[in-house]
Design an enzyme around this catalytic site. Structure first.
Site, PDB file in Angstrom:
ATOM      1  N   HIS A 127      41.379  29.405  42.739  1.00  0.00           N
ATOM      2  CA  HIS A 127      40.591  29.476  43.976  1.00  0.00           C
ATOM      3  C   HIS A 127      39.924  28.125  44.260  1.00  0.00           C
ATOM      4  O   HIS A 127      39.870  27.684  45.408  1.00  0.00           O
ATOM      5  CB  HIS A 127      39.541  30.586  43.902  1.00  0.00           C
ATOM      6  CG  HIS A 127      40.145  31.946  43.693  1.00  0.00           C
ATOM      7  ND1 HIS A 127      39.405  33.058  43.370  1.00  0.00           N
ATOM      8  CD2 HIS A 127      41.439  32.368  43.750  1.00  0.00           C
ATOM      9  CE1 HIS A 127      40.223  34.103  43.242  1.00  0.00           C
ATOM     10  NE2 HIS A 127      41.448  33.698  43.459  1.00  0.00           N
ATOM     11  N   TYR A 131      40.377  25.664  47.682  1.00  0.00           N
ATOM     12  CA  TYR A 131      39.396  24.994  48.551  1.00  0.00           C
ATOM     13  C   TYR A 131      39.738  23.509  48.670  1.00  0.00           C
ATOM     14  O   TYR A 131      39.631  22.920  49.745  1.00  0.00           O
ATOM     15  CB  TYR A 131      37.966  25.174  48.025  1.00  0.00           C
ATOM     16  CG  TYR A 131      37.586  26.633  47.852  1.00  0.00           C
ATOM     17  CD1 TYR A 131      37.764  27.551  48.892  1.00  0.00           C
ATOM     18  CD2 TYR A 131      37.067  27.108  46.646  1.00  0.00           C
ATOM     19  CE1 TYR A 131      37.440  28.888  48.731  1.00  0.00           C
ATOM     20  CE2 TYR A 131      36.747  28.442  46.480  1.00  0.00           C
ATOM     21  CZ  TYR A 131      36.933  29.331  47.521  1.00  0.00           C
ATOM     22  OH  TYR A 131      36.622  30.657  47.349  1.00  0.00           O
ATOM     23  N   GLU A 191      30.927  38.979  42.421  1.00  0.00           N
ATOM     24  CA  GLU A 191      32.293  39.330  42.823  1.00  0.00           C
ATOM     25  C   GLU A 191      32.324  40.348  43.962  1.00  0.00           C
ATOM     26  O   GLU A 191      33.280  40.380  44.735  1.00  0.00           O
ATOM     27  CB  GLU A 191      33.062  39.920  41.625  1.00  0.00           C
ATOM     28  CG  GLU A 191      33.214  38.971  40.440  1.00  0.00           C
ATOM     29  CD  GLU A 191      34.233  37.871  40.685  1.00  0.00           C
ATOM     30  OE1 GLU A 191      34.983  37.976  41.672  1.00  0.00           O
ATOM     31  OE2 GLU A 191      34.258  36.908  39.902  1.00  0.00           O
ATOM     32  N   GLU A 225      39.734  38.703  44.120  1.00  0.00           N
ATOM     33  CA  GLU A 225      38.320  39.052  43.860  1.00  0.00           C
ATOM     34  C   GLU A 225      38.148  40.565  43.719  1.00  0.00           C
ATOM     35  O   GLU A 225      37.313  41.031  42.955  1.00  0.00           O
ATOM     36  CB  GLU A 225      37.390  38.527  44.961  1.00  0.00           C
ATOM     37  CG  GLU A 225      37.419  37.020  45.211  1.00  0.00           C
ATOM     38  CD  GLU A 225      37.139  36.155  43.997  1.00  0.00           C
ATOM     39  OE1 GLU A 225      36.840  36.681  42.912  1.00  0.00           O
ATOM     40  OE2 GLU A 225      37.269  34.924  44.129  1.00  0.00           O
ATOM     41  N   HIS A 228      38.537  41.542  40.329  1.00  0.00           N
ATOM     42  CA  HIS A 228      37.393  41.126  39.507  1.00  0.00           C
ATOM     43  C   HIS A 228      36.216  42.099  39.659  1.00  0.00           C
ATOM     44  O   HIS A 228      35.494  42.362  38.707  1.00  0.00           O
ATOM     45  CB  HIS A 228      36.957  39.704  39.869  1.00  0.00           C
ATOM     46  CG  HIS A 228      38.079  38.706  39.844  1.00  0.00           C
ATOM     47  ND1 HIS A 228      37.977  37.452  40.387  1.00  0.00           N
ATOM     48  CD2 HIS A 228      39.340  38.795  39.335  1.00  0.00           C
ATOM     49  CE1 HIS A 228      39.138  36.810  40.231  1.00  0.00           C
ATOM     50  NE2 HIS A 228      39.972  37.605  39.594  1.00  0.00           N
TER      51      HIS A 228
HETATM   52 ZN    ZN Z   1      37.414  33.464  42.939  1.00  0.00          ZN
HETATM   53 ZN    ZN Z   2      36.307  36.384  41.066  1.00  0.00          ZN
END
Ligand code: ZN
Ligand code: ZN
Length: 348
Positions: A127, A131, A191, A225, A228
């Site tokens: 992740h 970005y 999360e 996510e 998670h």
């Molecule tokens: Zn993430």
């Molecule tokens: Zn995460």
């Protein structure tokens, strides 16, 4: 409350440990350190493993960021400010998750859970790379620095980041039962709450055919996510079953309330009130609605029972269908003691 005991990290290799399923505990177990993944106690972890590896993706393969670069310059000043500020916060969240998950993983004494936390850390790193990929293409180089280090000029963001980092740091500096459980809740909130007004912003832009490639990237991140969220929800529920003296429901409610208030304040700060489709009222109601859903995952009552509708329901059509797969695993802790967990197959 019970006495706050120190908790110790597992030894890397502990030849006298016991890996049998009946002796296995989510924390404070006595494992050898071997990853015997044929013996599984926590079936939710083995299910999540399948979903997480099935979700594999690479930011470099997401197409269309060049179009976003052209379009970015046509966004309103408020949209540009929100785009940059929200990315800055997401960058912080994924940075700290990548670096901190291994600290908590040292205290988890079930290899099937260690496995998925390692995969989670890897995904958070991806992740971060996503970005970088967005910033590389969409904004000018001076804006890139401004986005990474927005906390240096934005006091609100700095305080928020410090608060989030502080809870994890408290555990690293003083690993007690209480700080460990507090860290689990902090992970769950990060999360399950902190990403989502940011995600809603990118979905809102995309619904107006703005910055569509950025939103495509965000969809991949959200899909990860959600797994998670499920990991930490299950870990918290296992603590409740195995260590009722460590489990602290009031702490969950207090931290959730604080998280909701901070998320609303930050989102209103960075969104202002000139983003079409995102009023301060929508932001507040969405955060509270999400909080109710997240508490329900833990089997707890909502803090905001008056909020029953998602103000961003219309955005769901834009979201990757796979994103909601995570819900499948948001069930209650399975009855593993009597279940097929004893057989421990990795096949579905
Ligand atoms: Zn993430
Ligand atoms: Zn995460």
């Amino acid at each position: 409350m019970a006495k706050d005991n120190q908790v110790e990290a597992s030894e890397l290799f502990n030849p006298d440990g016991k890996d049998d399923i009946q002796d296995r505990r989510i924390i404070k177990g006595n494992t050898t350190g071997l990853f015997n993944l044929n013996a599984v106690k926590y079936n939710w972890a083995k299910s999540l493993y399948q979903v997480m590896v099935g979700n594999f993706w690479l930011p470099e393969k997401v197409k269309g960021l060049g179009d976003d670069a052209v379009q970015f310059k046509t966004l309103s000043p408020e949209e540009q400010r929100a785009y940059k500020g929200i990315l800055s916060f997401l960058i912080f969240l994924d940075s700290i998750q990548t670096m901190n998950l291994p600290n908590f993983n040292e205290y988890i004494t079930a290899p099937e859970v260690n496995l998925i936390l390692s995969i989670q850390a890897y995904q958070e790193a991806i992740h971060s790379q996503s970005y970088a990929t967005i910033l590389e293409t969409v904004v000018d180089s001076n804006e890139r620095e401004e986005i990474y280090y927005f906390f240096k000029t934005d006091k609100h963001l700095r305080e928020r980041n410090e608060f989030i980092g502080g809870i994890y740091q408290d555990f690293i500096d003083n690993p007690t039962d209480k700080n460990l459980f507090r860290g689990f809740i902090a992970n769950f909130l990060l999360e399950s709450i902190y990403f989502y007004n940011g995600f809603a912003f990118f979905d809102t832009l995309a619904s107006q055919t703005k910055m569509v490639a950025t939103d495509r990237m965000i969809n991949y991140i959200r899909r990860d996510e959600l797994t998670h969220v499920t990991i930490f929800a299950n870990m918290i529920k296992e603590v409740k079953v195995e260590f009722p003296e460590v489990y602290d429901e009031q702490m969950i409610y207090d931290m959730m309330k604080e998280a909701v208030e901070q998320e609303i304040a930050w989102s209103q700060h960075i969104l202002g009130n000139k983003i079409i489709g995102m009023t301060p009222e929508n932001t507040a109601n969405y955060t509270k609605w999400l909080s109710n859903k997240r508490l329900d995952l833990l089997g707890l009552k909502p803090l905001y029972p008056e909020i029953v509708a998602n103000p961003y329901k219309h955005l769901e059509a834009l979201q990757d269908n796979n994103s909601e797969k995570g819900n499948f695993f948001e069930s209650t802790v399975t009855n593993y003691a009597q279940s097929s967990a004893m057989k421990g197959s990795w096949d579905f």
